[in-house]
Design a protein around this motif. Sequence first.
Motif, PDB file in Angstrom:
ATOM      1  N   ARG A   1      40.051  45.516  47.169  1.00 50.11           N
ATOM      2  CA  ARG A   1      39.218  44.854  45.990  1.00 50.11           C
ATOM      3  C   ARG A   1      40.303  43.598  45.292  1.00 50.11           C
ATOM      4  O   ARG A   1      41.701  44.236  45.373  1.00 50.11           O
TER       5      ARG A   1
ATOM      6  N   GLU B   1      38.153  42.561  39.633  1.00 47.29           N
ATOM      7  CA  GLU B   1      37.533  43.376  39.484  1.00 47.29           C
ATOM      8  C   GLU B   1      38.231  44.327  39.350  1.00 47.29           C
ATOM      9  O   GLU B   1      38.088  45.736  38.912  1.00 47.29           O
ATOM     10  N   ILE B   2      39.646  44.625  38.980  1.00 47.40           N
ATOM     11  CA  ILE B   2      40.406  45.273  38.300  1.00 47.40           C
ATOM     12  C   ILE B   2      40.649  45.316  36.529  1.00 47.40           C
ATOM     13  O   ILE B   2      41.464  46.011  36.153  1.00 47.40           O
TER      14      ILE B   2
ATOM     15  N   GLY C   1      48.236  51.463  40.989  1.00 46.24           N
ATOM     16  CA  GLY C   1      47.238  51.838  41.456  1.00 46.24           C
ATOM     17  C   GLY C   1      47.752  53.074  42.427  1.00 46.24           C
ATOM     18  O   GLY C   1      49.297  53.106  42.942  1.00 46.24           O
TER      19      GLY C   1
ATOM     20  N   GLU D   1      48.632  53.376  37.305  1.00 45.94           N
ATOM     21  CA  GLU D   1      47.032  54.089  37.245  1.00 45.94           C
ATOM     22  C   GLU D   1      46.310  54.290  35.841  1.00 45.94           C
ATOM     23  O   GLU D   1      47.034  54.776  35.040  1.00 45.94           O
ATOM     24  N   ILE D   2      45.283  53.362  36.774  1.00 46.51           N
ATOM     25  CA  ILE D   2      44.498  53.292  35.266  1.00 46.51           C
ATOM     26  C   ILE D   2      44.209  55.121  33.982  1.00 46.51           C
ATOM     27  O   ILE D   2      43.477  55.636  33.944  1.00 46.51           O
TER      28      ILE D   2
ATOM     29  N   ALA E   1      47.359  50.560  32.387  1.00 41.63           N
ATOM     30  CA  ALA E   1      46.237  50.039  32.802  1.00 41.63           C
ATOM     31  C   ALA E   1      47.422  48.078  32.451  1.00 41.63           C
ATOM     32  O   ALA E   1      48.391  48.173  31.451  1.00 41.63           O
TER      33      ALA E   1
ATOM     34  N   ILE F   1      48.541  45.350  44.541  1.00 43.09           N
ATOM     35  CA  ILE F   1      48.171  45.158  44.282  1.00 43.09           C
ATOM     36  C   ILE F   1      47.111  46.492  44.623  1.00 43.09           C
ATOM     37  O   ILE F   1      46.829  45.889  46.036  1.00 43.09           O
TER      38      ILE F   1
ATOM     39  N   ALA G   1      44.335  48.741  44.325  1.00 45.30           N
ATOM     40  CA  ALA G   1      43.329  49.189  43.855  1.00 45.30           C
ATOM     41  C   ALA G   1      41.929  49.265  44.397  1.00 45.30           C
ATOM     42  O   ALA G   1      41.048  49.669  43.600  1.00 45.30           O
TER      43      ALA G   1
END
Lengths: 416, 128
Positions: free
Chosen positions: A124, A128-129, A164, A188-189, A216, A255, A257
Amino acid sequence: MQNDYDVVVIGGGPAGLAAAIRARELGLRVLLLENRETLGGIPLQCIHPGFGLHYFKEDLTGTEFIYRFIYKFLDMEIEHYTGAHVVSIEPFSDLEKRLRVVTSKGVLDITTTTVIYTTGARERHLFEIGITGHRPAGVYTAGEAQTMMDIDGIMPGKEIVIVGSGDVGLIMARRFALEGAHVKAVIEIMSYPGGLTRNVVQCLQDFGIPLYLSHAVTRIEGTTKVEKVILTKVDENLRPVPGTEKEIECDTVVIAAGLVPYLKVLERAGVIIDPATKGPVVNEHLETSIPGIFVAGNALVINDLVDYVVEQGELAAESAYLYIQNKGIPTKKWRKLVKGRNIRLIVPHYLSGDNDVIIYARVQKPEENVKLHFPEINKEIKLPFVKPAEMIRIKLRKEDITKAKDKITMEVVLNE
Amino acid sequence: MSEIRHFKLTCIICPLGCEIEVKMEGDKIVEITGFGCPKGRDYAIQEVIAPKRVVMSVIKVNKGDFPTVSVKTDKPVPKELIPVIMKELAKIEVEAPVKIGQVIIGNVANSGANIIATRPSRKVLPVS
Ligand SMILES: Cc1cc2nc3c(=O)[nH]c(=O)nc-3n(C[C@H](O)[C@H](O)[C@H](O)COP(=O)(O)OP(=O)(O)OC[C@H]3O[C@@H](n4cnc5c(N)ncnc54)[C@H](O)[C@@H]3O)c2cc1C
Ligand code: SF4
């Protein structure tokens, strides 16, 4: 008129190699096409152990695992091209698919009865994040960083932040730490780690790397090179909590993700996609909505275990054989497999009742002391826990499947 | 009677990640539960007595098809030896060809483990 091949396998990773080997063992005329200059796919750049415990009953590195397949494939002298990019698949009829392939030697037009699509997944992107701003030097996807370190032998940086906490992010954190880089944070979200517990233990805890859950990254700053990342806490709805911004200085951002099935060519051919898996809708033979086109591995559903990927590749080859023998998959009646409580995704989507079927599923949220419940067929399987990071793999027997009329629901329920 | 201690650990041998509990009386293991296979049982015993890990990295290859080959210790080594081994690996260079499984360093850092190649390297002739 006879087609050039019985089966063309697109993608030479574990799923594709396993499919091609099995198809040849069944006596089919096979061609395998690989985009890159080398066979092997992702495991070629995975130097860590954790591969093949189920398939070979041995703990191998990704590289060791995949070379067993590459050597077997080459020994069987299965026809293949590397550096071959499939640009289109035209489902001309049920018994003829036309492929256009660009190779270094020019454009090839190939006809085949069946296609097994095993192109794996793509990473991704930043947008996209929800990370804004421009992309200064020093921002890499996990795959780019892994290729730099483990194929080319180049260290991307010294002060690392990883976005991530899926397995890919965790494994990269350990790789950097082992090489002496300072991994300042894994961010990590979600409120729980995205990867397997074993990877949180051996990749983060072993090296004292901090994990920021429910955080985030909102911005990456730096004029020409990365200088810092800005992160904020998020609430249960993943919305930023005002006043919780902080910054972490670093020279490299990785990244990680997540992965999405890579289906560009297949989508253009018109297969139906499941919005949950982002892979094709398939029946128990891993056949897509286009008759004679099968899919396996990460192109079907993102797998954490290569063993399952190989299992899917072999099944796709057996299905292609069945298809060729019967001029199509003989089943006429399908039962739909339906997602119930706490099930995020499930494959395959349709079952015939003629065969035992292996079901792969993922849950939406972690829960303990649960059972998988299939109300229409009165079946229950107890599990100590379920986690989004760990794919559930179970077998449904045909006697059970035929108990249902037209659908089978799978749900997670708490043990009372 | 000696003190009873409970250890909760996650097996890292395979991705199933079984949660294993070990009950110890003094330095004797009296009960192990939660493992999904015998490998996990062995892991749990080792983890409470002397934690070990497999070490992996890449080393430089000269005249190979890729600039590196990947390597690992052929068995787990005590955790405290990891930095020592990584330093040795950073220094080493080999010549292609390299076979998968080939021993690169025997008994690395006196750990009893060998460093072996986990990816082959084919020799390529320099382009002139
Ligand atoms: C960082 C990381 C760590 C992992 N760790 C583990 C682990 O410890 N244990 C484990 O069991 N699994 C692990 N996995 C998972 C495992 O690597 C994957 O599940 C597996 O590689 C998926 O195989 P695949 O064949 O579906 O796809 P891939 O391996 O991605 O192979 C797909 C192939 O298709 C080719 N291709 C793509 N598009 C085209 C096209 N149009 N034409 C021709 N060819 C094309 C690609 O070049 C590639 O070679 C890990 C994965 C990652 C990313
Ligand atoms: S105990 Fe066995 S099955 Fe469970 S995680 Fe360890 S190796 Fe895997």
